[in-house]
Write a protein that holds these residues in place. Structure first.
Motif, PDB file in Angstrom:
ATOM      1  N   ARG A   1       1.901  -0.660  -3.353  1.00 32.92           N
ATOM      2  CA  ARG A   1       1.242  -1.437  -2.585  1.00 32.92           C
ATOM      3  C   ARG A   1       0.043  -2.331  -3.526  1.00 32.92           C
ATOM      4  O   ARG A   1      -0.846  -1.700  -3.711  1.00 32.92           O
ATOM      5  CB  ARG A   1       0.880  -0.942  -1.403  1.00 32.92           C
ATOM      6  CG  ARG A   1       1.976  -0.099  -0.440  1.00 32.92           C
ATOM      7  CD  ARG A   1       3.045  -0.891  -0.107  1.00 32.92           C
ATOM      8  NE  ARG A   1       2.781  -2.119   0.676  1.00 32.92           N
ATOM      9  CZ  ARG A   1       3.561  -2.664   1.394  1.00 32.92           C
ATOM     10  NH1 ARG A   1       5.142  -2.327   1.200  1.00 32.92           N
ATOM     11  NH2 ARG A   1       3.842  -3.871   1.949  1.00 32.92           N
TER      12      ARG A   1
ATOM     13  N   LYS B   1      -5.142  -5.667   6.086  1.00 29.55           N
ATOM     14  CA  LYS B   1      -5.243  -5.957   4.839  1.00 29.55           C
ATOM     15  C   LYS B   1      -3.785  -6.105   4.449  1.00 29.55           C
ATOM     16  O   LYS B   1      -3.237  -5.124   3.837  1.00 29.55           O
ATOM     17  CB  LYS B   1      -6.130  -4.840   4.375  1.00 29.55           C
ATOM     18  CG  LYS B   1      -7.502  -5.225   4.181  1.00 29.55           C
ATOM     19  CD  LYS B   1      -8.202  -4.235   3.247  1.00 29.55           C
ATOM     20  CE  LYS B   1      -7.960  -2.580   3.883  1.00 29.55           C
ATOM     21  NZ  LYS B   1      -8.127  -1.653   3.000  1.00 29.55           N
TER      22      LYS B   1
ATOM     23  N   LYS C   1      -2.395  -5.958  -3.392  1.00 27.54           N
ATOM     24  CA  LYS C   1      -2.865  -7.311  -2.642  1.00 27.54           C
ATOM     25  C   LYS C   1      -1.834  -8.708  -3.154  1.00 27.54           C
ATOM     26  O   LYS C   1      -1.794  -8.591  -4.212  1.00 27.54           O
ATOM     27  CB  LYS C   1      -4.441  -7.533  -2.913  1.00 27.54           C
ATOM     28  CG  LYS C   1      -5.168  -6.601  -2.297  1.00 27.54           C
ATOM     29  CD  LYS C   1      -6.885  -6.788  -2.454  1.00 27.54           C
ATOM     30  CE  LYS C   1      -7.594  -5.529  -2.198  1.00 27.54           C
ATOM     31  NZ  LYS C   1      -8.906  -6.038  -3.163  1.00 27.54           N
TER      32      LYS C   1
ATOM     33  N   THR D   1      -0.455  -6.201   2.139  1.00 24.67           N
ATOM     34  CA  THR D   1      -0.214  -6.096   0.796  1.00 24.67           C
ATOM     35  C   THR D   1       1.462  -6.434   0.539  1.00 24.67           C
ATOM     36  O   THR D   1       2.138  -6.691   1.495  1.00 24.67           O
ATOM     37  CB  THR D   1      -0.408  -4.500   0.537  1.00 24.67           C
ATOM     38  OG1 THR D   1       0.544  -3.594   1.493  1.00 24.67           O
ATOM     39  CG2 THR D   1      -1.911  -4.057   0.838  1.00 24.67           C
TER      40      THR D   1
END
Ligand SMILES: [Zn+2]
Length: 201
Positions: free
Chosen positions: A156, A145, A158, A147
């Motif tokens: 952090r 995922k 997205k 970041t």
């Protein structure tokens, strides 16, 4: 002095307010933040106060300790206090060695963790950054995922989000406006609410 490109949030002290530590730009060997001596005030009660001088050296040492020292044993993030106006070759070499040693330690810890768990969730951002800065290829380097860092608070987040969920900074004005977030600056969103724009579409 900083030999790191990491950007830190401003430091706060009662005696100088807020101070931005300079980070070196890509290709720059180091960045200099000049520190001046200050006067601190102790509240003795009964409306009596006592002033005392704090030397630039004490302040610089304190800031360097704070910036370097939150990541376990041997923690070093590339900030040091130079004796003169600019760092000597020896001071720079020493800082580079300490930074490399700390990064190698982080990578070794991540290797161990990977051997044990094979779980990228247990690899920290700090360990990934260390491996990248040492130009190492590691199986745990891949973050499932991805970041990015909020440019305001360094949390952090997205990639592509309109609003930082931690500090509320608007990172993409157009997108935020489309979701009706940027129009009324008077209306503050609750601090802990998950911004709608964060949800993946
Ligand atoms: Zn933020």
């Amino acid at each position: 002095m900083s030999i790191s490109q990491e950007i830190w949030p401003p430091r706060h002290r009662t005696y100088f307010g807020s101070l931005q530590i300079q980070s070196s730009a890509p290709g720059e060997p180091y960045a200099v933040t000049r520190i001046r001596g200050c006067t601190g005030v102790i509240d003795l009660g009964d409306k009596r106060t006592m002033e005392f001088a704090i030397s630039a050296r004490e302040i610089a040492d304190d800031l360097a300790r704070e910036l370097n020292g939150d990541s376990g044993e041997g923690s070093f993030h590339g900030v040091f206090v130079a004796a003169g106006d600019s760092p000597t070759d020896a001071e720079l070499a020493d800082a580079r060695r300490r930074l490399r040693e700390f990064q190698e330690k982080l990578v070794a810890a991540a290797d161990l963790e990977w051997e044990r768990s094979h779980n990228p969730m247990f690899i920290t951002d700090l360990e990934r950054r260390a491996a990248r800065q040492l130009s190492l290829e590691k199986p745990w380097l891949y973050d499932p995922k991805p970041t990015i860092e909020c440019p305001v608070c360094a949390e952090r987040i997205k990639p592509g989000v309109a609003v930082c969920r931690a500090c509320g900074a608007i990172l993409d004005r157009e997108k935020a406006a489309r979701f009706g977030l940027a129009r009324s600056p008077r209306k503050e969103r609750p601090r802990n609410a998950e911004p709608q724009a964060e949800a993946e579409k």
